[in-house]
Design an enzyme around this catalytic site. Sequence first.
Site, PDB file in Angstrom:
ATOM      1  N   ASP A  15      13.008   5.583   6.663  1.00 36.35           N
ATOM      2  CA  ASP A  15      12.897   6.826   7.612  1.00 36.35           C
ATOM      3  C   ASP A  15      13.987   7.759   8.139  1.00 36.35           C
ATOM      4  O   ASP A  15      13.927   7.888   9.331  1.00 36.35           O
ATOM      5  CB  ASP A  15      11.659   6.538   8.671  1.00 36.35           C
ATOM      6  N   LYS A 113       4.373   6.702   3.862  1.00 38.51           N
ATOM      7  CA  LYS A 113       3.507   5.937   4.520  1.00 38.51           C
ATOM      8  C   LYS A 113       2.736   6.721   5.860  1.00 38.51           C
ATOM      9  O   LYS A 113       3.717   7.675   6.157  1.00 38.51           O
ATOM     10  CB  LYS A 113       4.001   4.629   5.058  1.00 38.51           C
ATOM     11  N   CYS A 158       9.531   1.427  13.286  1.00 37.51           N
ATOM     12  CA  CYS A 158       9.130   1.407  11.810  1.00 37.51           C
ATOM     13  C   CYS A 158      10.166   0.214  11.208  1.00 37.51           C
ATOM     14  O   CYS A 158       9.662  -0.422  10.477  1.00 37.51           O
ATOM     15  CB  CYS A 158       9.629   2.639  11.050  1.00 37.51           C
TER      16      CYS A 158
HETATM   17  C1  VGL Z   1       8.352   6.104  13.644  1.00 39.44           C
HETATM   18  C2  VGL Z   1       7.162   6.632  15.548  1.00 39.44           C
HETATM   19  C3  VGL Z   1       6.344   7.539  15.134  1.00 39.44           C
HETATM   20  C4  VGL Z   1       9.521   5.297  13.153  1.00 39.44           C
HETATM   21  C5  VGL Z   1       7.516   6.715  12.941  1.00 39.44           C
HETATM   22  O1  VGL Z   1       9.742   5.827  11.914  1.00 39.44           O
HETATM   23  O2  VGL Z   1      10.121   4.526  13.565  1.00 39.44           O
HETATM   24  N1  VGL Z   1       8.270   6.107  14.861  1.00 39.44           N
HETATM   25  N2  VGL Z   1       6.530   7.424  13.627  1.00 39.44           N
END
Ligand code: VGL
Length: 213
Positions: A15, A113, A158
Site C-alpha cells: 500500500d 484488496k 496492513c
Molecule cells: C490501511 C487503514 C485503512 C493500511 C488501509 O494500508 O494500513 N490502513 N486502510
Amino acid sequence: MHAPLTDRDILLVVDVQNDFLPGGALAVPDGDAIVPIVNRLARRFAHVILTQDWHVAGHLSFASAHPAKSPFEIVDLAYGPQVLWPDHCVQGTVGAEFAPGLDIPQAELVLRKGYRREIDSYSVFLEADRVTHTGLAGYLRERGFTRVHLAGLATDFCVAWSAVDARGYGFEVVVIDDACRAIDTGGSLAAARTRMRDAGVEEVRSSELPGIS
Ligand code: VGL
Ligand code: ZN
C-alpha cells in the site's frame, strides 16, 4: 543472522499509495520516507509483489458512510469492530495510485484488496470478516515461495495484519522496520508489535538483510 535471500523469498510492498503519504487523505506520518528505501530493497529481491488498498466509493470503513461518525471512531460491523477512516484509496482516484517515486517496474503481481463495500481488508491475505480470501496465499504457494518479507504502509494496520496472517499460512515472515511507517491510533502500534512478536514474525532493519545468493 538472517539467512541468504534465494528464489523462494518474496518482497511484499504494501500500500505505498498517495493517500497514505503526507498530503494524502489518510497520511501516515513520514510515509514518504520509505519510498527510496523500498526502491533500493526491491532491487535486492528476485521477486516483488505490490499491493493496493482499493476501495469502492461509500466503503463501510469510511466514516462518511455512517451518519454522525468521525474518522478514527470505532463502530460494529457485521464481522466485529471497525476503525472508521477518512475516505481513502477510492478506485481510479489519484489517491489510490502508487506513490509517484515508487520505481519497481519489475513487480510481478499487483494485488488489490478492500474492494467489497461491506468488508475492509488490512490483511493482503484474508479480509476483515476473516473468511474471504484474497487468493495471495495460494499464489505464493503455487510459485514455491516460503518466506515473505514485508515493507510499506502502515506498520500497525496492513503490514501487521498481513504479517500475522502470513505466519498463519505457514510462511516465514520478516518485517523490514525502516521500510515501514505507522499510523498509531489508540495504541495500535504497540498492539501490532505484540501480535507480530507472538505470531513469530521477525523484525529486521534493511541494513541487516544479506544479498541474493
Ligand atoms: C490501511 C487503514 C485503512 C493500511 C488501509 O494500508 O494500513 N490502513 N486502510
Ligand atoms: Zn483502507
